[in-house]
Design an enzyme around this catalytic site. Structure first.
Site, PDB file in Angstrom:
ATOM      1  CB  SER A   1       6.580  26.897  -6.385  1.00 44.88           C
ATOM      2  OG  SER A   1       6.085  25.698  -6.970  1.00 44.88           O
TER       3      SER A   1
ATOM      4  N   GLY B   1      11.533  20.977  -2.016  1.00 48.66           N
ATOM      5  CA  GLY B   1      12.134  19.644  -2.068  1.00 48.66           C
ATOM      6  C   GLY B   1      13.005  19.495  -3.305  1.00 48.66           C
TER       7      GLY B   1
ATOM      8  CD  GLU C   1       0.592  29.599  -9.724  1.00 52.69           C
ATOM      9  OE1 GLU C   1       0.854  28.659  -8.969  1.00 52.69           O
ATOM     10  OE2 GLU C   1      -0.529  29.778 -10.220  1.00 52.69           O
TER      11      GLU C   1
ATOM     12  CG  ASP D   1       6.726  19.638 -15.687  1.00 50.48           C
ATOM     13  OD1 ASP D   1       6.277  20.407 -14.808  1.00 50.48           O
ATOM     14  OD2 ASP D   1       6.010  18.817 -16.278  1.00 50.48           O
TER      15      ASP D   1
HETATM   16  P1  ITT Z   1       7.502  23.681  -9.797  1.00 48.74           P
HETATM   17  O1  ITT Z   1       7.299  25.049  -9.223  1.00 48.74           O
HETATM   18  O2  ITT Z   1       8.949  23.343 -10.012  1.00 48.74           O
HETATM   19  O3  ITT Z   1       6.649  23.425 -11.026  1.00 48.74           O
HETATM   20  P2  ITT Z   1       5.855  21.557  -8.608  1.00 48.74           P
HETATM   21  O4  ITT Z   1       5.864  20.918  -7.263  1.00 48.74           O
HETATM   22  O5  ITT Z   1       4.554  22.145  -9.097  1.00 48.74           O
HETATM   23  O6  ITT Z   1       7.027  22.672  -8.631  1.00 48.74           O
HETATM   24  P3  ITT Z   1       5.833  19.778 -10.912  1.00 48.74           P
HETATM   25  O7  ITT Z   1       4.953  20.694 -11.698  1.00 48.74           O
HETATM   26  O8  ITT Z   1       7.016  19.207 -11.603  1.00 48.74           O
HETATM   27  O9  ITT Z   1       6.404  20.506  -9.618  1.00 48.74           O
HETATM   28  O10 ITT Z   1       4.871  18.680 -10.288  1.00 48.74           O
HETATM   29  C1  ITT Z   1       5.261  17.407 -10.019  1.00 48.74           C
HETATM   30  C2  ITT Z   1       4.454  16.781  -8.923  1.00 48.74           C
HETATM   31  O11 ITT Z   1       5.096  15.541  -8.629  1.00 48.74           O
HETATM   32  C3  ITT Z   1       4.409  17.567  -7.612  1.00 48.74           C
HETATM   33  O12 ITT Z   1       3.227  17.266  -6.889  1.00 48.74           O
HETATM   34  C4  ITT Z   1       5.607  17.038  -6.864  1.00 48.74           C
HETATM   35  O13 ITT Z   1       5.436  17.119  -5.447  1.00 48.74           O
HETATM   36  C5  ITT Z   1       5.654  15.586  -7.329  1.00 48.74           C
HETATM   37  N1  ITT Z   1       7.053  15.169  -7.417  1.00 48.74           N
HETATM   38  C6  ITT Z   1       8.018  15.633  -8.259  1.00 48.74           C
HETATM   39  N2  ITT Z   1       9.198  15.067  -7.989  1.00 48.74           N
HETATM   40  C7  ITT Z   1       8.986  14.230  -6.952  1.00 48.74           C
HETATM   41  C8  ITT Z   1       9.824  13.395  -6.194  1.00 48.74           C
HETATM   42  O14 ITT Z   1      11.129  13.326  -6.416  1.00 48.74           O
HETATM   43  N3  ITT Z   1       9.280  12.703  -5.200  1.00 48.74           N
HETATM   44  C9  ITT Z   1       7.957  12.769  -4.934  1.00 48.74           C
HETATM   45  N4  ITT Z   1       7.098  13.553  -5.578  1.00 48.74           N
HETATM   46  C10 ITT Z   1       7.608  14.289  -6.584  1.00 48.74           C
END
Ligand code: ITT
Length: 210
Positions: free
Chosen positions: A12, A15, A42, A79
């Protein structure tokens, strides 16, 4: 029509999607996003202290909701977590929830007057390829900055200064620079190397998940 150069990324987070495209396009691999809909708004994440367990569960759920993926190279999830040493690794596996609730301002507050600002990002990519589950990990060590700086990237990027990168936050770097140091860049590179090895030796299989 079969499209065996395309990976379907179930995320979702736009980035993450952009960074996966940036990492894999130069090698002739396309990354397409799965469009969540009313039926599948989701993927609900399990509670676990291990990113890998979360990624494994996410992958199984993703494969179940994606129909007709057999014409693609694979189905992928990721993740990630932000681990702050002075907070015993918090927010870690709760990074997504904490980002939506406390936000980066709240995280900065919890570190006020704390000299230890060591932190790291970790991520685990899970990919379903020809009936197999494979996992690739990446880590990036650095510091939580004193101030939020920069407008690029997403999530915790404005408050994370990787150990390489001349003291700038990820949000002060362009995507190519971030990719050189980032957890995702490293995990994507491991995936790419695996795919390349697999093309050269179809029986090669060193990264199977358990
Ligand atoms: P999915 O649908 O892929 O799960 P998500 O944003 O919920 O998307 P995660 O569960 O992996 O992803 O959550 C990781 C958190 O860490 C989320 O708030 C991201 O914005 C942050 N995050 C992950 N990678 C990052 C990066 O490269 N730089 C900054 N923040 C990051």
């Amino acid at each position: 029509m079969a499209d065996k150069r395309t990976i379907l990324f179930v995320t979702s987070n736009s980035g993450k999607l952009d960074e996966a495209k940036l990492a894999l396009h130069p090698f002739g691999l396309n990354v397409e996003s799965f469009h969540f809909n009313e039926e599948f708004p989701e993927i609900e994440e399990i509670q676990s202290s291990e990113l890998r367990h979360v990624a494994k569960d996410k992958l199984r759920k993703a494969v179940a909701i994606v129909k007709n993926s057999s014409n693609k190279l694979g189905v992928m999830v990721e993740d990630a977590g932000f681990f702050i040493e002075a907070l015993d690794g918090f927010p870690g596996v709760y990074s997504s929830y904490v980002h939506k609730t406390l936000g980066i301002k709240g995280i900065m507050k919890t570190l006020t007057d704390n000299k230890n600002r060591d932190a790291c990002f970790k991520c685990v990519i899970g990919i379903h390829l020809d009936g197999e589950e494979l996992f690739f990990e990446g880590e990036c060590k650095g510091q939580v900055s004193e101030k939020a700086l920069g407008t690029n990237g997403f999530g915790y990027d404005p408050i994370f200064v990787p150990n390489q990168g001349n003291g700038r936050t990820f949000a002060e770097m362009n995507r190519e620079e971030k990719q050189k140091f980032s957890h995702r860049g490293k995990a994507m590179e491991a995936l790419r190397a695996y795919l390349q090895g697999r093309n050269q030796s179809p029986t090669s299989n060193q990264c199977s998940g358990s």
